[in-house]
Each structure stands twice: as C-alpha cells, then as structure tokens.
Design a protein around this motif. Structure first.
Motif, PDB file in Angstrom:
ATOM      1  N   GLY A 306      23.928  68.481  63.619  1.00  0.00           N
ATOM      2  CA  GLY A 306      25.350  68.609  63.335  1.00  0.00           C
ATOM      3  C   GLY A 306      26.029  69.726  64.099  1.00  0.00           C
ATOM      4  O   GLY A 306      27.257  69.722  64.252  1.00  0.00           O
ATOM      5  N   VAL A 307      25.249  70.688  64.604  1.00  0.00           N
ATOM      6  CA  VAL A 307      25.815  71.749  65.430  1.00  0.00           C
ATOM      7  C   VAL A 307      26.344  71.165  66.736  1.00  0.00           C
ATOM      8  O   VAL A 307      27.331  71.653  67.304  1.00  0.00           O
ATOM      9  CB  VAL A 307      24.753  72.841  65.707  1.00  0.00           C
ATOM     10  CG1 VAL A 307      25.278  73.879  66.686  1.00  0.00           C
ATOM     11  CG2 VAL A 307      24.344  73.516  64.401  1.00  0.00           C
ATOM     12  N   ILE A 308      25.688  70.106  67.219  1.00  0.00           N
ATOM     13  CA  ILE A 308      26.141  69.437  68.440  1.00  0.00           C
ATOM     14  C   ILE A 308      27.383  68.606  68.149  1.00  0.00           C
ATOM     15  O   ILE A 308      28.390  68.702  68.845  1.00  0.00           O
ATOM     16  CB  ILE A 308      25.021  68.540  69.010  1.00  0.00           C
ATOM     17  CG1 ILE A 308      23.782  69.381  69.341  1.00  0.00           C
ATOM     18  CG2 ILE A 308      25.515  67.782  70.245  1.00  0.00           C
ATOM     19  CD1 ILE A 308      22.579  68.558  69.800  1.00  0.00           C
ATOM     20  N   PHE A 312      26.237  63.351  64.728  1.00  0.00           N
ATOM     21  CA  PHE A 312      24.780  63.429  64.856  1.00  0.00           C
ATOM     22  C   PHE A 312      24.145  63.676  63.487  1.00  0.00           C
ATOM     23  O   PHE A 312      23.074  63.134  63.183  1.00  0.00           O
ATOM     24  CB  PHE A 312      24.387  64.556  65.812  1.00  0.00           C
ATOM     25  CG  PHE A 312      24.546  64.217  67.271  1.00  0.00           C
ATOM     26  CD1 PHE A 312      25.535  63.355  67.709  1.00  0.00           C
ATOM     27  CD2 PHE A 312      23.698  64.774  68.224  1.00  0.00           C
ATOM     28  CE1 PHE A 312      25.691  63.046  69.049  1.00  0.00           C
ATOM     29  CE2 PHE A 312      23.839  64.477  69.575  1.00  0.00           C
ATOM     30  CZ  PHE A 312      24.839  63.604  69.988  1.00  0.00           C
ATOM     31  N   GLU A 313      24.782  64.493  62.684  1.00  0.00           N
ATOM     32  CA  GLU A 313      24.252  64.777  61.350  1.00  0.00           C
ATOM     33  C   GLU A 313      24.499  63.600  60.408  1.00  0.00           C
ATOM     34  O   GLU A 313      23.605  63.188  59.662  1.00  0.00           O
ATOM     35  CB  GLU A 313      24.896  66.044  60.783  1.00  0.00           C
ATOM     36  CG  GLU A 313      24.410  66.386  59.378  1.00  0.00           C
ATOM     37  CD  GLU A 313      24.997  67.674  58.837  1.00  0.00           C
ATOM     38  OE1 GLU A 313      24.668  68.031  57.689  1.00  0.00           O
ATOM     39  OE2 GLU A 313      25.787  68.335  59.556  1.00  0.00           O
ATOM     40  N   ARG A 314      25.702  63.050  60.461  1.00  0.00           N
ATOM     41  CA  ARG A 314      26.077  61.963  59.562  1.00  0.00           C
ATOM     42  C   ARG A 314      25.210  60.728  59.780  1.00  0.00           C
ATOM     43  O   ARG A 314      24.805  60.056  58.820  1.00  0.00           O
ATOM     44  CB  ARG A 314      27.554  61.624  59.783  1.00  0.00           C
ATOM     45  CG  ARG A 314      28.123  60.598  58.828  1.00  0.00           C
ATOM     46  CD  ARG A 314      29.650  60.671  58.801  1.00  0.00           C
ATOM     47  NE  ARG A 314      30.211  60.539  60.150  1.00  0.00           N
ATOM     48  CZ  ARG A 314      30.572  59.378  60.695  1.00  0.00           C
ATOM     49  NH1 ARG A 314      30.404  58.258  60.009  1.00  0.00           N
ATOM     50  NH2 ARG A 314      31.098  59.332  61.905  1.00  0.00           N
ATOM     51  N   GLY A 315      24.898  60.423  61.046  1.00  0.00           N
ATOM     52  CA  GLY A 315      24.114  59.229  61.331  1.00  0.00           C
ATOM     53  C   GLY A 315      22.679  59.519  61.743  1.00  0.00           C
ATOM     54  O   GLY A 315      22.032  58.678  62.386  1.00  0.00           O
ATOM     55  N   PHE A 316      22.169  60.686  61.352  1.00  0.00           N
ATOM     56  CA  PHE A 316      20.824  61.111  61.776  1.00  0.00           C
ATOM     57  C   PHE A 316      19.759  60.080  61.402  1.00  0.00           C
ATOM     58  O   PHE A 316      19.697  59.600  60.267  1.00  0.00           O
ATOM     59  CB  PHE A 316      20.493  62.460  61.138  1.00  0.00           C
ATOM     60  CG  PHE A 316      19.115  62.975  61.474  1.00  0.00           C
ATOM     61  CD1 PHE A 316      18.913  63.747  62.606  1.00  0.00           C
ATOM     62  CD2 PHE A 316      18.031  62.679  60.661  1.00  0.00           C
ATOM     63  CE1 PHE A 316      17.646  64.227  62.916  1.00  0.00           C
ATOM     64  CE2 PHE A 316      16.755  63.149  60.967  1.00  0.00           C
ATOM     65  CZ  PHE A 316      16.572  63.932  62.103  1.00  0.00           C
ATOM     66  N   ILE A 317      18.929  59.721  62.386  1.00  0.00           N
ATOM     67  CA  ILE A 317      17.785  58.833  62.147  1.00  0.00           C
ATOM     68  C   ILE A 317      16.479  59.623  62.254  1.00  0.00           C
ATOM     69  O   ILE A 317      15.664  59.634  61.337  1.00  0.00           O
ATOM     70  CB  ILE A 317      17.768  57.661  63.152  1.00  0.00           C
ATOM     71  CG1 ILE A 317      19.044  56.813  62.996  1.00  0.00           C
ATOM     72  CG2 ILE A 317      16.520  56.806  62.945  1.00  0.00           C
ATOM     73  CD1 ILE A 317      19.188  55.728  64.050  1.00  0.00           C
TER      74      ILE A 317
END
Length: 363
Positions: A306-308, A312-317
């Motif tokens: 999520g820092v990027i 990325f955090e919301r849809g992290f796989i």
C-alpha cells in the motif's frame, strides 16, 4: 512514508550550517540568534549501498532512494515555552516533526558567540529539555482541566483523566513523555496530545576539526548523557561537513581518509535519523526502476504494498520475495528463482529489511 526530522538547539550551535551541508538548500547561517525564522526544509536521500548493488545487477533506467525531510528550526532560548524569542512559533514547528535531532555545541570558538556565555553541552541540553517539558506540561494541564470536569458526568473519560494526572506528575518530575508508560486504553488519548518530549531524540555533537575522529571532553559528556536516557548520539563537525558537501566523490573519499573517517558524519546522521522511529527499507527492482521504500518495522506485506499504491493493498494477492543477500549473491531475480530462493508470501508475511519484492494484486 517519509520521516520528518526537526533540527533543534540553542542559537549559534551549528544547526543551519549542518542543515546546509545536509540539503544544500542554502539556509542562512549567521553569528546571531534567530537567524532562522521560518523553518527551512531539505529532502535528503538516505545513503544505502544496497540500492547501488541491486542496480548494478538490474541496470535500471532510474534509481530512487528513500528520503528524510530535515527541518531547520530556529534556535530556542530560555523562556521559549512562555513565548520568549518567538518561542511559541518555534515550538509549533517542532510539534509537526516525527523526531528530533538536537545539535549540541561541543567546540570553543571566541569568534562565535554563545547565548549562555560559554560552552557547556549538558547545560544547553537541559535548557532545551526544560522548555519542551514546560510546553508539554502546559498542554497536559489544559487538557486535564477540560477532561476532569467532563469526567464527572461522563464515566468513559475517567480513564483518560487518571492518565493525564499521572502524566502530569511524570513531566513535573523532569521526565520526558517518551519514558511514560501508557496503558492501552489511554494510548489514543496520549497520542492525541502530540507532546514534544514524546518524540525520539538523536544528539548531534558538533565538534571542531581538531576533535575528529575521536571527539573531545564535551562530546564524551554528551555521549554519557545520551546513554543515560537511552538516546543516540552522532559525532559530527558541521564546518567540515560543509566542506565535504562541495567535493566530488573521489575528492570526498581522499578528504575523509585524511581525517581518519570511513564515512561522513552526515551519512551516519541521516541513517540514524531514518532508524530513529524503527523504519526499514524494502526494494522493488525492474529494468525501468530500482526503488527503495520506507515502512515501519513489523509491517505486513499488504500494507507494505500500500505504500506504493492503495490499489496494491486493496487487491493484494501475494508477494514474491527475495532477500537482499540472495538477490545479490545469485545475480538477481532469475538466479534466485533458479536456486529456489524466491519465496511466495501471503497476507501475514512480515516484511524484512532489505527484501526485494514484487507484488501481485487484482482490483
């Protein structure tokens, strides 16, 4: 995330000279108090040889270091907590920072005046500490008066009222807020006070050239004081660092060697400032860009992603992770994969300092 560090100290201790060397931002440095009125801000890359080693393998089009924001805050004087020397404004500037670098004068120079009449680093530290404590006491008193009154009718505020009373006694005894033990039910209320003495402190002992590389009697006193309170200390000569900042890489290495130093004081100061809040670095590495990212120690993979970008955090796989040592030793991602040294990690993975990561996500 970045780190915002305030540079504080009495007038004429070398704060702005140090800031100039750090950021090349051209902050005015003069031999009189309150030379710095508005805080100057310099964004400084964190020196990290690991990013150079990764880049040598990947050969990216772009390299991005993580950074620290250094804020040059005007010199505090006795009475700053009561508004002396534009104290209210200066204390407000400190309140907005994450951590404090306290520059302490550890050199004699008859051409540079001292607002207290002579060099005494421990006295100088105590002046700053007292003003910060008094400002914090004022903040706690105001909050306590309000909460104690409200707690008579609202039982949910009684825990906070008790915490404030205990905190008031702690500060009144001369102890900083960072040494106050906060129970979990009061943690949020404590954090909302934004106390000055709750911030971690790193002392920068500013010495003359002749006191490098081992320091002097003044430095030893600051070192002992820092050890007693659990703070860090960096030996530095702001004047010498200003010279180093003007040199190219080869000249710099020769100059440091002539002083008996392996690296500049600024490099140590920046790294110490970066580590002051328990921050670590992970890397992303591709042909377009090798980049360092800042996270807090203990951060899990989705939050690191999520820092990027929040997507990325919301849809992290998952995260594909290679340790820095394996990435370098095995010649990059392909070599690490071939040797089975690339791990596939899920949402509970705690990112380690130096991890080289690639995130898979879907939104």
């Amino acid at each position: 995330m970045g780190l915002n560090v305030g540079i504080v100290g009495l007038p004429n201790v070398g704060k702005s000279t140090l800031f100039n060397a750090l950021s090349a931002a051209g902050a005015e440095a003069a031999n009189y108090p309150f030379c710095t009125i508005e805080p100057n801000v310099g964004v400084v890359p964190v020196p990290d040889p690991r990013i150079d080693a990764i880049s040598a393998i990947v050969e990216p089009q772009n390299i991005v270091f993580t950074t620290v924001d250094f804020v040059d805050i005007a010199g505090l004087v006795r009475g700053a907590s009561k508004g002396e020397g534009l104290g209210n404004q200066f204390l407000g500037n400190i309140r907005a920072t994450d951590a404090i670098v306290h520059v302490v004068r550890c050199f004699e120079d008859e051409n540079v005046t001292h607002v207290e009449g002579g060099v005494d680093p421990i006295r100088d530290i105590e002046i700053i500490d007292t003003e910060l404590l008094l400002a914090d006491l004022d903040s706690v008193d105001k909050r306590m008066t309000k909460v104690v009154k409200q707690a008579r009718a609202d039982k949910t505020l009684r825990v906070e009222a008790d915490m404030l009373k205990t905190l008031h006694d702690h500060l009144s005894s001369g102890k900083p807020a960072r040494s106050f033990e906060v129970a979990e039910p009061s943690a949020e209320a404590f954090a909302s006070l934004f106390l000055l003495t709750a911030k971690p402190v790193l002392y920068a002992a500013n010495v003359d050239e002749g006191s490098l590389p081992d320091g002097n009697e003044f430095y030893e006193r600051v070192k002992a004081h820092a050890a007693d309170e659990g703070s860090g200390v960096v030996l530095i000569s702001a004047a010498i660092e200003s010279e180093i900042a003007t040199l190219d890489e080869t000249e710099r290495a020769d100059f440091l060697e002539s002083l008996g130093l392996e690296e500049s004081g600024l490099d140590r100061l920046i790294r110490e400032g970066y580590g002051l809040l328990g921050l670590i670095t992970y890397f992303t590495a591709g042909v377009k860009e090798v980049r360092a990212w800042t996270i807090r120690q203990g951060t899990k993979a989705p939050q690191a992603a999520g820092v990027i970008h929040t997507d990325f955090e919301r849809g992290f796989i998952r995260a594909e992770v290679i340790s820095y040592d394996n990435f370098v030793a095995l010649g990059g991602e392909a070599g690490a994969k071939a040797k089975g040294k690339m791990a596939v990690e899920g949402k509970d993975y705690v990112v380690k300092d130096g991890d080289v990561m690639h995130f898979r996500f879907n939104v």
